[in-house]
Design an enzyme around this catalytic site. Structure first.
Site, PDB file in Angstrom:
ATOM      1  N   SER A  21       0.851  -1.191   0.000  1.00 22.54           N
ATOM      2  CA  SER A  21       0.000   0.000   0.000  1.00 22.54           C
ATOM      3  C   SER A  21       0.885   1.238   0.000  1.00 22.54           C
ATOM      4  O   SER A  21       2.076   1.156  -0.339  1.00 22.54           O
ATOM      5  CB  SER A  21      -0.933  -0.030   1.214  1.00 22.54           C
ATOM      6  OG  SER A  21      -1.954   0.933   1.070  1.00 22.54           O
ATOM      7  N   ASN A  22       0.340   2.396   0.348  1.00 21.59           N
ATOM      8  CA  ASN A  22       1.132   3.629   0.377  1.00 21.59           C
ATOM      9  C   ASN A  22       0.585   4.561   1.461  1.00 21.59           C
ATOM     10  O   ASN A  22      -0.367   4.224   2.153  1.00 21.59           O
ATOM     11  CB  ASN A  22       1.117   4.293  -1.009  1.00 21.59           C
ATOM     12  CG  ASN A  22      -0.295   4.638  -1.440  1.00 21.59           C
ATOM     13  OD1 ASN A  22      -0.938   5.498  -0.854  1.00 21.59           O
ATOM     14  ND2 ASN A  22      -0.792   3.938  -2.455  1.00 21.59           N
ATOM     15  N   ARG A  23       1.198   5.743   1.579  1.00 27.61           N
ATOM     16  CA  ARG A  23       0.925   6.634   2.717  1.00 27.61           C
ATOM     17  C   ARG A  23      -0.250   7.589   2.505  1.00 27.61           C
ATOM     18  O   ARG A  23      -0.452   8.486   3.312  1.00 27.61           O
ATOM     19  CB  ARG A  23       2.168   7.479   3.018  1.00 27.61           C
ATOM     20  CG  ARG A  23       3.323   6.694   3.558  1.00 27.61           C
ATOM     21  CD  ARG A  23       4.439   7.653   3.986  1.00 27.61           C
ATOM     22  NE  ARG A  23       5.648   6.939   4.327  1.00 27.61           N
ATOM     23  CZ  ARG A  23       5.845   6.349   5.505  1.00 27.61           C
ATOM     24  NH1 ARG A  23       4.905   6.403   6.430  1.00 27.61           N
ATOM     25  NH2 ARG A  23       6.969   5.718   5.741  1.00 27.61           N
TER      26      ARG A  23
END
Ligand code: CTP
Length: 211
Positions: A21-23
């Site tokens: 995933s990512n931030r």
């Protein structure tokens, strides 16, 4: 008028306990959905996993993966505007393991990735009639922000790109600075709180569609 937006990260499962995933927090996309609804738009927000509450006055559809996000966007069309704010994972594991991977069995070294569909590019490429009149994306960049964003607008077939400098604490933070890139010129918004930026952008979208 109808608007469909994406927001938040996508989550791509590796096995029952792990994912890529990512931030992205989803804040800018949620704020834009709420601002468009306040202007009278009928808004569908297709959101990846976030810690945020559903924005008031907006139909929120929760998804996890990029492929689910694309399907939910297609189901929400037709619309006058499609605004892609989500930070979509470009890659996903080629296979999701049913059982927890064990490092000692080379489970991670053998992890193969395949490319996810590009939601913005897919919607921008729809036939006239099916294609929303305004298709816009965000370009989250850490360097050469405007040059990358201008190229991205053309590459993705979008009408507009909002260039977003994420080199500081923008991802997850409350403030943002955005440059809108259109075929006719460029306009800057901020630095300002994300909800104020959202109201300015929403007015600009409303103006463009009212023409
Ligand atoms: N986007 C999308 N589907 C994807 C990837 C990106 O809809 N699979 C959209 C994002 O929502 C955003 C725009 O495309 O509106 C640009 O996203 P970004 O991550 O900055 O671009 P990438 O396509 O990932 O390009 P690069 O990694 O080369 O910068």
């Amino acid at each position: 008028m109808r608007a469909v937006l994406t927001a938040g990260p996508t989550l791509e499962p590796i096995d029952p306990v792990r994912f890529l995933s990512n931030r992205s927090s989803g804040k800018q996309g949620y704020a834009l959905a709420e601002a468009l609804a306040a202007l009278g738009f009928e808004v569908t927000l297709v959101s990846g996993p976030t810690a945020l509450n559903d924005p008031p006055g907006v139909t929120t559809v929760r998804v996890e993966t990029a492929r689910e996000m694309l399907a939910a966007v297609q189901a929400a069309l037709p619309a006058d505007a499609f605004i892609a704010v989500a930070a979509v994972a470009d890659w996903r594991p080629a296979e999701t393991s049913d059982v927890k991977l064990k490092p000692e069995k080379a489970g991670f070294a053998a992890l193969k990735l395949v490319e996810n569909p590009d939601i913005l590019r897919t919607i921008a490429a729809l036939e006239p009639g099916a294609r929303p009149r305004l298709v816009a994306g965000f370009a989250a960049e850490t360097h050469d922000v405007l040059a990358h964003a201008r190229a991205k607008r053309v590459r993705k077939g979008a009408d507009w790109i909002f260039a977003n400098d994420v080199s500081g604490d923008v991802m997850g933070g409350a403030h943002n600075t955005i440059t809108l890139i259109t075929p006719d010129g460029e306009t800057s918004f901020g630095p300002a709180p994300k909800d104020e930026i959202a109201r300015q952008i929403a007015r600009r979208i409303h103006q463009a569609l009212a023409r």
